[in-house]
Design an enzyme around this catalytic site. Structure first.
Site, mmCIF file in Angstrom:
data_model
loop_
_atom_site.group_PDB
_atom_site.id
_atom_site.type_symbol
_atom_site.label_atom_id
_atom_site.label_comp_id
_atom_site.label_asym_id
_atom_site.label_seq_id
_atom_site.Cartn_x
_atom_site.Cartn_y
_atom_site.Cartn_z
ATOM 1 C CB CYS A 2 -0.676 -0.047 1.137
ATOM 2 S SG CYS A 2 -1.490 -0.825 1.378
ATOM 3 N NE ARG A 27 4.914 1.876 -1.591
ATOM 4 C CZ ARG A 27 5.966 1.475 -0.641
ATOM 5 N NH1 ARG A 27 7.154 2.390 -0.247
ATOM 6 N NH2 ARG A 27 5.245 1.105 1.130
ATOM 7 C CD1 TRP A 74 -0.244 -5.613 -3.286
ATOM 8 C CD2 TRP A 74 0.459 -6.870 -1.060
ATOM 9 N NE1 TRP A 74 0.391 -6.933 -3.442
ATOM 10 C CE2 TRP A 74 0.690 -7.343 -1.950
ATOM 11 C CE3 TRP A 74 0.040 -6.201 -0.037
ATOM 12 C CZ2 TRP A 74 1.218 -8.652 -0.866
ATOM 13 C CZ3 TRP A 74 0.590 -8.277 0.845
ATOM 14 C CH2 TRP A 74 1.332 -8.814 -0.043
ATOM 15 C CG ASN A 98 0.378 2.530 3.667
ATOM 16 O OD1 ASN A 98 -0.456 2.462 3.151
ATOM 17 N ND2 ASN A 98 1.218 3.188 3.240
ATOM 18 N N GLY A 99 -0.246 -0.237 6.848
ATOM 19 C CA GLY A 99 -0.217 -1.956 7.339
ATOM 20 C C GLY A 99 -1.987 -2.472 7.767
ATOM 21 C CD GLU A 485 18.401 -13.466 -5.790
ATOM 22 O OE1 GLU A 485 17.473 -13.999 -5.587
ATOM 23 O OE2 GLU A 485 17.468 -11.545 -6.674
ATOM 24 C CE LYS A 489 15.343 -11.045 -8.706
ATOM 25 N NZ LYS A 489 15.820 -10.803 -7.267
ATOM 26 C CD GLU A 492 11.240 -11.964 -7.588
ATOM 27 O OE1 GLU A 492 11.898 -10.910 -7.931
ATOM 28 O OE2 GLU A 492 10.196 -10.824 -7.125
ATOM 29 C CG HIS A 508 20.829 -36.388 -1.091
ATOM 30 N ND1 HIS A 508 21.018 -37.235 -0.417
ATOM 31 C CD2 HIS A 508 21.660 -35.973 -1.557
ATOM 32 C CE1 HIS A 508 22.395 -37.433 -0.749
ATOM 33 N NE2 HIS A 508 22.739 -36.619 -0.963
ATOM 34 C CE LYS A 607 13.141 -2.058 -5.188
ATOM 35 N NZ LYS A 607 13.275 -3.544 -5.890
HETATM 36 C C1 AGP Z 1 13.353 -10.050 -5.020
HETATM 37 O O1 AGP Z 1 13.334 -9.488 -6.135
HETATM 38 C C2 AGP Z 1 12.465 -9.823 -3.690
HETATM 39 N N1 AGP Z 1 11.603 -8.872 -4.620
HETATM 40 C C3 AGP Z 1 11.988 -9.898 -2.688
HETATM 41 O O2 AGP Z 1 12.203 -10.780 -2.458
HETATM 42 C C4 AGP Z 1 13.234 -9.071 -1.682
HETATM 43 O O3 AGP Z 1 14.202 -9.243 -1.562
HETATM 44 C C5 AGP Z 1 12.383 -9.025 -0.537
HETATM 45 O O4 AGP Z 1 10.862 -8.876 0.082
HETATM 46 C C6 AGP Z 1 13.594 -8.417 0.782
HETATM 47 O O5 AGP Z 1 13.358 -7.233 0.406
HETATM 48 P P1 AGP Z 1 13.832 -6.339 1.383
HETATM 49 O O6 AGP Z 1 15.481 -6.556 0.701
HETATM 50 O O7 AGP Z 1 14.285 -4.444 1.184
HETATM 51 O O8 AGP Z 1 14.309 -6.174 2.631
#
Ligand code: AGP
Length: 612
Positions: A2, A27, A74, A98-99, A485, A489, A492, A508, A607
């Site tokens: 949000c 965001r 959101w 927000n929150g 990672e 990527k 997501e 395994h 974000k």
């Molecule tokens: C990564 O591509 C993500 N969007 C996500 O995993 C992100 O790294 C995570 O939410 C942590 O965010 P931060 O680094 O702002 O704490």
């Protein structure tokens, strides 16, 4: 996540609020809304989907006003519908939030018993009704909000306006970020200063528990009912440099910005092939006493922490644990004396990481333990930087794409600098090794530039992925977190199911998944594990798997039937994870573009994850 924008001015601010919301789009959100006070009425528009839909509605309805609040939502409580979008109204009060209000159900039951009718499924609506109800006992909007805040449990930020107070915006910060943008004859609020950069570069960063009253000319901040002084900070102009420029997506721009971002990050700490004397000098005493390290982070930042664990233990002989913040914060971990707690976060506002940090600090204080906390963060003004003993900034510049790229590689560079510093303080690393690693660090931006030259070959590989539904990423040692990672990527932004594994773990379990429909991405720098990794590649090929290999140019690995190889310029084994991040980022990016997803704002993601 949000986003909040609000303001009180002399001019019409509807376009400023819309522009602010657009700057928060990165965001992640699913609906947007705006309310303005004009002529004793609350004028409101809300729309599902993009801010552009809301903008169109505001233009068509000719909404104007000099006091207003706006929001991107959101969904947490209730679906993304127009009724659930903010602002929420009760009587003459409008609220954005927000929150999460954790006790909203109890409050809702009480309010319904008093006759209040709810028009949404949100937790936010209770705040609007509570303020409306409190106004029965006081004519002051500020006093009404002060009465309501102690009733709310959870982490939240609020913006509140009322038709009878056309020059007054009340805002609250309690666990969710909020800044005040200071103008001339006008003042604004936002959950992220980025929203207000076109209007001002002067900000007041509210602290947890602050309630503020903004008019056109004044800003008053209260803590426990007492007026307090919060400094106005002027922001460096470079922070505002966030546009896509020539690139199609922020993510691509940010991938290409990595050589410069790393150069910036290491320059703050280095003088030639040595660490600068003043680099983290204020932390030296703390570093001398630490006996182990605990890293806490989420998502991509957690992967950076996993790599740092290898480095801490191999290079400077300091034991290091790393854990996902959302687990760490709830499992009552033992807080150990003389531990350095490192929070890694791009935003510095991630709710789980912040909560883990605060909980650790509280429990260490209760037992009078000697711990030291540190933030590795990309936002100098963030909560995490403010709440830790020491901080090391990644100088990546604003990262807008939801998928973290340059924040990750600069985190790795910063972690390496920190490790060298701690190793020097504890005399657990040879000076020669420090000099060699620093020389390699300086060389890394060039190696990344050369790696970026392979973009056409990586685009070609990505064409072979478009129809796939699953994918495995394999690496060994510090390439294991890069495999994780790479998988994160890919899933997501392209929505392809992907898993990262330590290649040695293949037998395994995951080997059972391998058939001729399963692409397997291999990360193969020239290191001590290369021969073992080659055996793992054989295992995949023997089961009909198709290999996509990012391999050191001197690895001896070549393209052949069902094995596609992109050669990566040589880099020292220790810094290879920084460089091998680049091809996995580019691969995911191209696959996502080819599949037509929303690369910069992938579905369901945000974000900055400022709620649990
Ligand atoms: C990564 O591509 C993500 N969007 C996500 O995993 C992100 O790294 C995570 O939410 C942590 O965010 P931060 O680094 O702002 O704490």
């Amino acid at each position: 996540m949000c986003g909040i924008v609000g303001g009180v001015a002399e001019r019409n601010i509807s376009n400023i609020l819309i522009e602010g919301l657009k700057r928060l789009e990165y965001r992640g959100y699913d609906s947007a809304g705006l309310a303005l006070i004009n002529g004793g009425h609350v004028l409101r528009e809300r729309r599902v989907g993009k801010v552009a839909n809301l903008e169109q509605a505001v233009i068509e309805a000719e909404l104007t006003g000099s006091l207003g609040i706006a929001h991107t939502r959101w969904a947490t409580h209730g679906k993304p519908t127009e009724n659930n979008a903010h602002p929420h109204i009760s009587g003459n009060v409008a609220v954005v939030h927000n929150g999460i209000i954790e006790n909203f159900q109890e409050l809702k039951d009480d309010l319904e018993a008093l006759g209040y009718v709810f028009t949404s499924q949100t937790d936010t609506e209770v705040v609007a009704h509570l303020v409306n109800d409190a106004l029965k006992s006081t004519p002051s909007l500020l006093e009404a909000v002060k009465q309501v805040v102690p009733q709310l449990k959870g982490a939240y930020a609020l913006g509140i306006i009322h038709t009878d107070h056309p020059d007054e915006l009340i805002t609250v910060r309690e666990g969710s970020p909020l800044v005040i943008g200071v103008g001339i004859g006008e003042n604004f609020i936002s959950s992220d200063q980025l929203a207000l950069l076109p209007i001002t570069n002067r900000f007041i960063y509210l602290e947890e528990g602050d309630i503020a009253r903004l008019t056109r000319e004044t800003i008053e901040v209260f803590v426990d009912g007492q007026l307090v002084n919060r400094p106005v900070k002027e922001l460096d102009a470079t922070v505002s440099n966030a546009s896509k420029g020539e690139y199609k997506h922020y993510m691509l721009k940010e991938i290409y910005e990595q050589p410069e971002a790393i150069q910036q990050t290491i320059s703050q700490a280095l003088n030639g092939n040595a660490l600068r004397e003043d680099f983290l000098a204020q932390a030296e005493q703390d570093f001398a006493s630490i006996q182990q390290v605990q890293i806490i982070a989420c998502g991509t930042s957690y992967h950076a922490g996993m790599i740092a664990k290898y480095w801490f233990e191999q290079l400077i002989d300091v034991p290091c644990q790393v854990e996902i913040a959302s687990e760490y914060r709830y499992r009552t971990p033992v807080i150990v004396n003389n531990t350095l707690y490192i929070c890694i976060s791009q935003s510095g506002e991630t709710a789980d990481t912040l909560a883990a940090l605060r909980d650790t600090q509280k429990r260490a204080a209760a037992k009078a333990l000697n711990i030291c906390t540190m933030a590795i963060c990309n936002v100098a003004t963030s909560s995490m930087v403010r709440e830790t003993h020491h901080s090391l900034l990644t100088l990546a510049g604003p990262e807008i794409g939801v998928a973290s790229t340059k924040a990750f590689t600069t985190q790795l560079a910063a972690l390496m600098l920190l490790i060298l510093k701690i190793g020097q303080v504890k005399q657990s690393i040879a000076e020669k090794t420090v000099t060699e690693i620093i020389a390699e660090l300086w060389h890394t931006p060039k190696v990344i530039l050369d790696t970026l030259q392979h973009n056409p070959a990586i685009l070609h590989l990505s064409e072979l992925f478009v129809e796939k539904n699953h994918c495995l990423f394999l690496g060994r040692g510090t390439q294991f977190p890069i495999a994780l990672e790479g998988a994160l990527k890919l899933k997501e932004i392209s929505y392809i199911h992907a898993e990262g594994y330590a290649a040695g773990e293949l037998k395994h379990g995951p080997l059972a998944l391998v058939d001729n429909e399963m692409p397997v991405v291999i990360l193969a720098p020239k290191d001590d594990m290369l021969d073992k990794l080659k055996s793992n590649m054989e295992e995949v090929q023997a089961r009909g798997g198709e290999l996509f290999v990012f391999a050191d140019e001197h690895s001896g690995i070549k393209t052949k039937e069902r094995q596609h190889v992109v050669h990566i310029p040589s880099i020292s084994a220790v810094l290879a994870p920084i460089v091998y991040s680049i091809p996995v980022q580019l691969l995911s990016y191209h696959v996502a573009v080819l599949r037509g997803t929303d690369v910069d704002q992938p579905r369901n993601l945000a974000k900055s994850v400022t709620v649990e």
